[in-house]
Write a protein that holds these residues in place. Structure first.
Motif, PDB file in Angstrom:
ATOM      1  N   ALA A 164     -69.163 -76.902 -30.854  1.00  0.00           N
ATOM      2  CA  ALA A 164     -69.186 -76.130 -31.894  1.00  0.00           C
ATOM      3  C   ALA A 164     -69.631 -76.773 -33.116  1.00  0.00           C
ATOM      4  N   VAL A 165     -70.619 -76.643 -33.863  1.00  0.00           N
ATOM      5  CA  VAL A 165     -71.063 -77.282 -34.884  1.00  0.00           C
ATOM      6  C   VAL A 165     -70.786 -76.492 -36.322  1.00  0.00           C
ATOM      7  N   VAL A 166     -70.109 -77.383 -37.286  1.00  0.00           N
ATOM      8  CA  VAL A 166     -69.949 -76.811 -38.759  1.00  0.00           C
ATOM      9  C   VAL A 166     -70.699 -77.404 -39.535  1.00  0.00           C
ATOM     10  N   LEU A 167     -71.603 -76.470 -39.911  1.00  0.00           N
ATOM     11  CA  LEU A 167     -72.632 -76.661 -41.126  1.00  0.00           C
ATOM     12  C   LEU A 167     -71.973 -76.792 -42.332  1.00  0.00           C
ATOM     13  N   GLY A 168     -71.565 -77.906 -42.852  1.00  0.00           N
ATOM     14  CA  GLY A 168     -70.848 -77.822 -44.322  1.00  0.00           C
ATOM     15  C   GLY A 168     -69.413 -78.355 -44.158  1.00  0.00           C
ATOM     16  N   GLY A 169     -69.090 -79.389 -44.590  1.00  0.00           N
ATOM     17  CA  GLY A 169     -67.624 -80.098 -44.432  1.00  0.00           C
ATOM     18  C   GLY A 169     -66.860 -80.013 -45.703  1.00  0.00           C
ATOM     19  N   GLY A 170     -67.037 -78.884 -46.565  1.00  0.00           N
ATOM     20  CA  GLY A 170     -66.251 -78.870 -47.772  1.00  0.00           C
ATOM     21  C   GLY A 170     -64.836 -78.411 -47.523  1.00  0.00           C
ATOM     22  N   PRO A 171     -63.917 -77.863 -48.348  1.00  0.00           N
ATOM     23  CA  PRO A 171     -62.782 -77.351 -47.862  1.00  0.00           C
ATOM     24  C   PRO A 171     -62.673 -76.335 -46.727  1.00  0.00           C
ATOM     25  N   ILE A 172     -63.505 -75.325 -46.776  1.00  0.00           N
ATOM     26  CA  ILE A 172     -63.187 -74.239 -45.841  1.00  0.00           C
ATOM     27  C   ILE A 172     -64.282 -74.680 -44.482  1.00  0.00           C
ATOM     28  N   LYS A 195     -68.160 -89.056 -49.526  1.00  0.00           N
ATOM     29  CA  LYS A 195     -66.814 -89.053 -49.793  1.00  0.00           C
ATOM     30  C   LYS A 195     -66.138 -88.308 -48.521  1.00  0.00           C
ATOM     31  N   ARG A 196     -66.933 -87.158 -48.379  1.00  0.00           N
ATOM     32  CA  ARG A 196     -66.576 -86.099 -47.616  1.00  0.00           C
ATOM     33  C   ARG A 196     -66.483 -86.611 -46.153  1.00  0.00           C
ATOM     34  N   ILE A 197     -67.606 -87.168 -45.894  1.00  0.00           N
ATOM     35  CA  ILE A 197     -67.957 -87.746 -44.345  1.00  0.00           C
ATOM     36  C   ILE A 197     -66.884 -88.858 -44.275  1.00  0.00           C
ATOM     37  N   LYS A 198     -66.124 -89.597 -45.297  1.00  0.00           N
ATOM     38  CA  LYS A 198     -65.410 -90.486 -44.705  1.00  0.00           C
ATOM     39  C   LYS A 198     -64.139 -89.885 -44.570  1.00  0.00           C
ATOM     40  N   MET A 199     -63.395 -88.834 -45.279  1.00  0.00           N
ATOM     41  CA  MET A 199     -62.530 -88.072 -45.158  1.00  0.00           C
ATOM     42  C   MET A 199     -62.617 -87.549 -43.710  1.00  0.00           C
ATOM     43  N   LEU A 200     -63.666 -86.844 -43.543  1.00  0.00           N
ATOM     44  CA  LEU A 200     -63.791 -85.981 -42.189  1.00  0.00           C
ATOM     45  C   LEU A 200     -63.389 -86.955 -40.972  1.00  0.00           C
ATOM     46  N   ALA A 324     -64.999 -79.111 -61.692  1.00  0.00           N
ATOM     47  CA  ALA A 324     -66.294 -78.972 -61.864  1.00  0.00           C
ATOM     48  C   ALA A 324     -67.213 -80.368 -62.074  1.00  0.00           C
ATOM     49  N   GLN A 325     -66.581 -81.283 -62.352  1.00  0.00           N
ATOM     50  CA  GLN A 325     -67.108 -82.778 -62.389  1.00  0.00           C
ATOM     51  C   GLN A 325     -67.148 -83.726 -61.179  1.00  0.00           C
ATOM     52  N   ASN A 326     -66.455 -83.102 -59.839  1.00  0.00           N
ATOM     53  CA  ASN A 326     -66.341 -83.705 -58.928  1.00  0.00           C
ATOM     54  C   ASN A 326     -66.478 -83.041 -57.656  1.00  0.00           C
ATOM     55  N   PRO A 327     -67.926 -82.996 -57.270  1.00  0.00           N
ATOM     56  CA  PRO A 327     -68.061 -82.184 -56.222  1.00  0.00           C
ATOM     57  C   PRO A 327     -67.571 -82.701 -54.797  1.00  0.00           C
ATOM     58  N   SER A 328     -66.864 -83.745 -54.814  1.00  0.00           N
ATOM     59  CA  SER A 328     -66.573 -84.611 -53.611  1.00  0.00           C
ATOM     60  C   SER A 328     -64.868 -83.931 -53.170  1.00  0.00           C
ATOM     61  N   GLY A 329     -64.347 -83.535 -54.039  1.00  0.00           N
ATOM     62  CA  GLY A 329     -62.979 -83.172 -54.017  1.00  0.00           C
ATOM     63  C   GLY A 329     -62.708 -82.124 -52.854  1.00  0.00           C
ATOM     64  N   MET A 330     -61.555 -82.059 -52.609  1.00  0.00           N
ATOM     65  CA  MET A 330     -61.315 -80.821 -51.473  1.00  0.00           C
ATOM     66  C   MET A 330     -60.576 -80.001 -52.112  1.00  0.00           C
ATOM     67  N   LYS A 331     -58.978 -79.947 -51.997  1.00  0.00           N
ATOM     68  CA  LYS A 331     -58.353 -78.924 -52.541  1.00  0.00           C
ATOM     69  C   LYS A 331     -57.391 -79.422 -53.638  1.00  0.00           C
TER      70      LYS A 331
END
Lengths: 338, 338
Positions: A164-172, A195-200, A324-331
């Protein structure tokens, strides 16, 4: 009691509000935490002003405790820990074919009607689900997005051993990856944000930055040339729509999780050639909620990592401004117990 | 024996050819009729010159009689009426996941290799299917396109009482409509060509000319507002891609039958919103062939109406020239017995 209100123009207020008894069929919930969803951020940006009734209390990713019980309500006691499945399908009719979660006249609670970003919330008991007593209430506020992920994975039919490939590693996307991994499938996440890559990667995921690495080649190698069995299109951009058909193997299933504001160019010839399925997946059904409650309650998913900030209700304005200022944040959660 | 050859540049020749014995694992078939497929017309127009080996005998929608049997072949006798399922999957490998009919290295017999538009045809026995003894050999030549329709309808999951819309009433669309109707579903065909509309109405179909009538309104009325359960996108143009998502009801299944040479603008938001599925469907599996043979053999479908012309093998050039000039025609057969 205190309640927050979206006032339009990226502005929230917090005001005193009179507490009321729950009406017939309702319960009153003392709200613990309420997560900020992407759709709440859309509201903040004014993109949904036609749908909300300004000033309005918004919010639907909540956890809380039953505080009072209205007439005719069975199955709950004061003190029960609960979450709300924020789908009001009371206007469902026969032409919805029983799919009440996507009924034509569905109202989304917290968008189309009053939400949870307040200390106490009166809501119809029919959409309240009980939590285990020992649940972590912060993590329980993630039940709603976890249910989205459960629904997406269920719609995919993903099974053990598949790729399985998930395209997009934001919160959802991250939650979809977590739930997908539970099936025993091999899961790859495609994400651009460092940042998200690191968290994932910290969560143990096989992450590809498609700007730096050839995703198709990686998927091909992992699958011995068979390519992906399942793709979750969560990013919602033309680039991921291009990618989804390229990396799908024969009879691959592509689950459409993202909302595309405009029509997209889709390689329908590839869908034909490889007999791909594109499967739309929206919100959740009751069984997805029960599945999510079990995953949250039994601490099966590493959800702690997802919570990047918690703000008191009094600082709701700051919470939205920061997102709004931080596109890397999760939840980001609002603590409504203040 | 005589054989026809595609020579490039919209030209066919018919020449004497030496008859050979079938090789090991092959049978020799005395060809009765061979239909002209849309892909054969593409070959005529030069669009597939990279795939065919000029000069080449083409054709795959055939019926015939076993004339000689090669070494090691079991289950056939001289005189058996047969059709060929023109899929050569001998290069299938594990990464095709068992879907041999759409294997990556699949060769299509009659395009990628020698076809049936000749008096005698040597072909591997493994893709030969027996027909009932009393079958009409003209109609039996329609087995291949009927099998396409059987596959498309099977992929849709269409059941009794559902509403199905076929977008495009050409030869394949008409056969899809016929097979769809057998399920007990309500079938609407959308078609622009007046001659085809007349033929389809003669077959008892509910036909809408979308240039003159509001298709969405008609589908809505027929379904009590639920819209279509299944859509077959056979037309292969942007307009039908627009229509397919508009007329699909909640959890509607859209079967992608057409080949789209270019990417199409698709309303993915609607796919998400109504949880639609888009399902690619290409050629057929052995069970679809057996289904088609039963439908043809038991005269369950009104196939006579489909045959608009029959030309002797010697007039193959005329047959293709006429098709190119007549967009209203349905199925043209070559009589190879001459």
């Amino acid at each position: 009691m205190k309640a927050s209100y979206y006032e339009g123009n990226k502005t929230f207020t917090v005001k005193e509000k009179e507490m009321t008894l729950p009406a017939e069929g309702e319960v009153r919930i003392r709200v613990a935490y309420c997560g900020i969803c992407g759709s709440d951020v859309h509201i903040y940006h004014g993109n949904m002003d036609a749908r909300v009734s300004i000033p309005q209390t918004i919010g639907h990713e909540m956890s809380g405790t039953i505080d009072a019980i209205g007439e005719g309500v069975k199955g709950f006691e004061v003190g029960d820990k609960v979450v709300v499945r924020p789908l009001d399908a009371r206007l469902e009719d026969a032409s919805d074919k029983g799919f009440s979660h996507i009924a034509k006249k569905l109202k989304f609670v917290g968008i189309d009607s009053e939400g949870a970003m307040q200390q106490y919330w009166n809501i119809m008991a029919s959409i309240v689900h009980r939590l285990p007593d020992d649940v972590d209430m912060k993590l329980a506020a993630l039940t709603e997005p976890v249910a989205v992920a459960c629904h997406d994975v269920r719609r995919s039919g993903l099974v053990e051993g598949e790729v399985a490939v998930v395209l997009g590693g934001g919160p959802i996307g991250t939650l979809v990856a977590m739930v997908a991994r539970l099936t025993g499938a091999k899961v790859i996440v495609s994400e651009l944000n460092p940042k998200r890559i690191k968290m994932l990667r910290g969560l143990g995921f096989d992450v590809v930055n498609p700007a730096e690495q050839d995703l198709l080649k990686h998927v091909s190698e992992l699958s011995n040339g068979a390519l992906a069995d399942v793709i979750f299109e969560v990013a919602g951009v033309q680039a991921s729509v291009n990618t989804m058909t390229e990396i799908a193997g024969i009879r691959g299933r592509i689950v459409g999780v993202a909302i595309h504001a405009v029509k997209r160019e889709v390689d329908l010839k590839m869908c034909f050639w490889r007999e791909l399925s594109f499967i739309g997946a929206r919100v959740y059904e009751p069984q997805d909620y029960e599945h999510a409650i079990r995953l949250v309650g039994e601490k099966i998913l590493p959800l702690e990592t997802m919570v990047t900030a918690v703000y008191p209700l009094s600082e709701i304005q700051k919470a939205f401004d920061q997102i709004a200022q931080n596109p890397s944040g999760m939840k980001v959660l609002i603590n409504c117990q203040g």
